[in-house]
Design a protein around this motif. Structure first.
Motif, short mmCIF file in Angstrom:
data_model
loop_
_atom_site.label_atom_id
_atom_site.label_comp_id
_atom_site.label_asym_id
_atom_site.label_seq_id
_atom_site.Cartn_x
_atom_site.Cartn_y
_atom_site.Cartn_z
N LEU A 1 -46.38 -2.34 -27.30
CA LEU A 1 -45.67 -3.45 -26.83
C LEU A 1 -44.57 -2.86 -26.06
O LEU A 1 -44.03 -3.12 -24.74
CB LEU A 1 -44.88 -4.34 -27.60
CG LEU A 1 -44.31 -5.70 -26.84
CD1 LEU A 1 -45.33 -6.60 -26.03
CD2 LEU A 1 -43.80 -6.56 -27.97
N LEU A 2 -43.66 -1.95 -26.62
CA LEU A 2 -42.46 -1.20 -25.88
C LEU A 2 -42.91 -0.23 -24.73
O LEU A 2 -42.26 -0.31 -23.90
CB LEU A 2 -41.56 -0.39 -26.93
CG LEU A 2 -40.85 -1.16 -28.03
CD1 LEU A 2 -40.33 -0.21 -29.12
CD2 LEU A 2 -39.77 -2.12 -27.31
N VAL A 3 -44.06 0.49 -24.99
CA VAL A 3 -44.38 1.42 -23.97
C VAL A 3 -45.18 0.70 -22.85
O VAL A 3 -44.99 0.92 -21.61
CB VAL A 3 -45.49 2.45 -24.76
CG1 VAL A 3 -45.83 3.29 -23.41
CG2 VAL A 3 -44.63 3.03 -25.67
N PHE A 4 -46.13 -0.21 -23.06
CA PHE A 4 -46.88 -0.47 -22.04
C PHE A 4 -46.40 -1.95 -21.55
O PHE A 4 -46.94 -2.18 -20.40
CB PHE A 4 -48.41 -0.66 -22.43
CG PHE A 4 -49.30 0.57 -22.50
CD1 PHE A 4 -49.56 1.32 -21.70
CD2 PHE A 4 -49.21 0.94 -24.15
CE1 PHE A 4 -50.12 2.68 -22.21
CE2 PHE A 4 -49.72 2.12 -24.30
CZ PHE A 4 -50.22 2.91 -23.38
N SER A 5 -45.81 -2.49 -22.29
CA SER A 5 -45.00 -3.72 -21.61
C SER A 5 -43.83 -3.76 -20.92
O SER A 5 -43.36 -4.36 -20.07
CB SER A 5 -45.26 -4.94 -22.52
OG SER A 5 -46.53 -5.38 -22.85
N VAL A 6 -42.70 -3.36 -22.06
CA VAL A 6 -41.46 -3.00 -21.53
C VAL A 6 -40.86 -1.93 -20.74
O VAL A 6 -40.50 -1.83 -19.59
CB VAL A 6 -40.54 -3.12 -23.06
CG1 VAL A 6 -39.01 -2.86 -22.54
CG2 VAL A 6 -40.82 -4.20 -23.70
N LYS A 7 -41.59 -0.80 -21.05
CA LYS A 7 -41.25 0.35 -20.22
C LYS A 7 -42.11 0.45 -19.15
O LYS A 7 -41.63 0.59 -17.88
CB LYS A 7 -41.43 1.75 -21.18
CG LYS A 7 -41.33 3.00 -20.50
CD LYS A 7 -39.62 3.17 -20.30
CE LYS A 7 -39.16 4.60 -19.99
NZ LYS A 7 -37.74 4.72 -19.60
N LEU A 8 -43.60 0.76 -19.21
CA LEU A 8 -44.18 0.82 -18.11
C LEU A 8 -44.57 -0.34 -17.33
O LEU A 8 -44.91 -0.56 -16.20
CB LEU A 8 -45.77 1.39 -18.38
CG LEU A 8 -45.41 2.92 -19.15
CD1 LEU A 8 -46.63 3.39 -19.49
CD2 LEU A 8 -44.72 3.84 -18.11
N LYS A 9 -44.58 -1.68 -17.92
CA LYS A 9 -44.84 -2.76 -17.21
C LYS A 9 -46.25 -3.12 -16.76
O LYS A 9 -46.43 -3.66 -15.95
CB LYS A 9 -43.85 -3.22 -16.34
CG LYS A 9 -42.40 -3.36 -16.78
CD LYS A 9 -41.35 -3.76 -15.67
CE LYS A 9 -39.99 -3.61 -16.16
NZ LYS A 9 -39.68 -4.69 -17.29
N TRP A 10 -47.07 -2.41 -17.53
CA TRP A 10 -48.61 -2.38 -17.03
C TRP A 10 -49.38 -3.69 -17.72
O TRP A 10 -50.26 -3.97 -17.05
CB TRP A 10 -49.36 -1.02 -17.51
CG TRP A 10 -49.06 0.11 -16.65
CD1 TRP A 10 -48.22 0.28 -15.76
CD2 TRP A 10 -49.16 1.40 -17.28
NE1 TRP A 10 -47.88 1.44 -15.28
CE2 TRP A 10 -48.64 2.31 -16.00
CE3 TRP A 10 -50.01 1.99 -18.14
CZ2 TRP A 10 -48.82 3.59 -16.21
CZ3 TRP A 10 -50.12 3.49 -18.22
CH2 TRP A 10 -49.74 4.41 -17.11
N LEU A 11 -49.01 -4.05 -18.69
CA LEU A 11 -49.89 -5.08 -19.51
C LEU A 11 -48.83 -6.11 -19.99
O LEU A 11 -47.39 -6.04 -20.12
CB LEU A 11 -50.52 -4.62 -20.72
CG LEU A 11 -51.43 -3.79 -20.43
CD1 LEU A 11 -51.97 -2.69 -21.69
CD2 LEU A 11 -52.85 -4.11 -19.69
N PRO A 12 -49.20 -7.44 -20.06
CA PRO A 12 -48.43 -8.56 -20.56
C PRO A 12 -48.04 -8.52 -21.94
O PRO A 12 -48.74 -7.75 -22.64
CB PRO A 12 -49.37 -9.64 -20.15
CG PRO A 12 -50.73 -9.33 -20.09
CD PRO A 12 -50.72 -7.90 -19.54
N ALA A 13 -47.00 -9.11 -22.30
CA ALA A 13 -46.49 -8.98 -23.59
C ALA A 13 -46.87 -10.04 -24.51
O ALA A 13 -46.62 -10.00 -25.68
CB ALA A 13 -44.91 -8.71 -23.62
N SER A 14 -47.25 -11.09 -23.93
CA SER A 14 -47.24 -12.30 -24.90
C SER A 14 -48.43 -13.28 -24.41
O SER A 14 -48.92 -13.37 -23.14
CB SER A 14 -46.00 -12.84 -25.08
OG SER A 14 -45.50 -13.74 -23.94
N GLY A 15 -48.91 -14.07 -25.29
CA GLY A 15 -49.86 -15.11 -24.78
C GLY A 15 -51.63 -14.61 -24.66
O GLY A 15 -51.52 -13.24 -24.80
#
Length: 313
Positions: free
Chosen positions: A150-164
């Motif tokens: 979650l931290l790497v791909f959603s928060v840092k890189l913003k490549w993938l959604p974090a929820s739902g």
């Protein structure tokens, strides 16, 4: 086999009965009342508890609940009396099952592929890399992997959604977090058992006849090597299908895990019991099917049960 099947079915029913019984009495030990919230007066609480039969002796409540379960009635949610527990399960189960089935497919395909590669490759570096990667994946707890992803791909890189779970992209992170450990275990089991199978006489004989390596692996060796793997896949698939509470909480997934955590927080007795009955039934059914499949695929097991049946006659 028929005798073994009935024995496993009866064992599963007994296990589910014990699970429901233990859960029922443990839930009743939770202090407080599910209706004692928001400054509700004692008189109102007593009236509501009387309406739901919570003022009756515990044994009376227990036998009444067992009778309702046998009729397929899991009751209504105490927190939402207009909604039946079966409706909540019907709403949340497809979400959890979709993640679990996807994670199971990824685990089996990835683990089997890596296990085969580890068994057949001649390169020591590749074997050690797969072994080291498997140890690393198996050693990381699921919740830690989920948070890290979650931290790497959603928060840092913003490549993938974090929820739902609004699109296929939403499945990538939770499925990855759920798949790491079972994929690593399957890869280890397949690699070890297939490596052992490839050293046996029937494989050497097939090679002497000129049969290709990959034909030997997929036609003969892998089937025999996969029996121990199936014994692991059964409990693993049951766990994945009933959901990971932590994973669903981290990614805000509206599945069984979130409902179960919420029911405990709100002391929603009927929802806790209903979810326990349902998830216990799923686990027992999946393990039963796995045991029967292993017994059907293993000739030694079939012969043993046939001899047991003949001796009983």
């Amino acid at each position: 086999m028929l005798r073994y099947t009935w024995k496993r079915i009866l064992t599963g029913i007994l296990s589910l009965f014990v699970l429901v019984t233990v859960t029922f009495f443990l839930v009743r030990l939770i202090p407080g009342s599910p209706f004692r919230q928001g400054g509700v007066s004692e008189q109102v609480v007593e009236t509501i508890e009387q309406e739901y039969g919570l003022n009756e002796p515990v044994l009376t409540q227990y036998f009444s609940y067992i009778g309702n379960v046998l009729r397929g009635d899991l009751g209504v949610s105490y927190q939402d009396p207009a909604t039946r527990v079966t409706e909540i399960i019907a709403r949340a189960w497809p979400v959890t099952a979709s993640i679990g089935i996807t994670a199971l497919a990824v685990s089996v395909l990835l683990g089997t592929g890596l296990g085969i590669l580890r068994a057949v490759t001649k390169r020591r570096f590749v074997r050690e890399l797969i072994s080291a990667g498997g140890m690393l994946a198996a050693g990381i707890p699921g919740f830690a992997a989920a948070i890290l992803l979650l931290l790497v791909f959603s928060v840092k890189l913003k490549w993938l959604p974090a929820s739902g779970l609004l699109s296929p992209a939403h499945y990538i992170l939770p499925v990855t977090a759920l798949s790491l450990y079972p994929a690593a275990m399957i890869a280890r089991l397949v690699g070890n058992t297939l490596d052992s199978e490839l050293q046996k006489d029937y494989v050497l004989f097939a090679r002497a006849k000129g049969i290709g390596k990959w034909q030997i692996i997929f036609t003969h060796a892998l089937k025999n090597a996969y029996l121990p793997v199936l014994n692991y896949i059964g409990p693993a698939s049951a766990s994945l299908l009933t959901g990971s509470f932590v994973i669903e909480s981290i990614f805000t997934i509206p599945g069984l895990g979130r409902e179960f955590v919420g029911s405990i927080t709100n002391r929603d007795y009927t929802l806790i019991l209903g979810l326990t009955v349902f998830m216990g039934a799923v686990v027992i059914i999946v393990n039963l099917l796995t045991d029967l499949l292993c017994a059907w695929l293993d000739p030694q097991t079939r012969r043993a049960y046939k001899k047991a049946g003949d001796s009983a006659k």
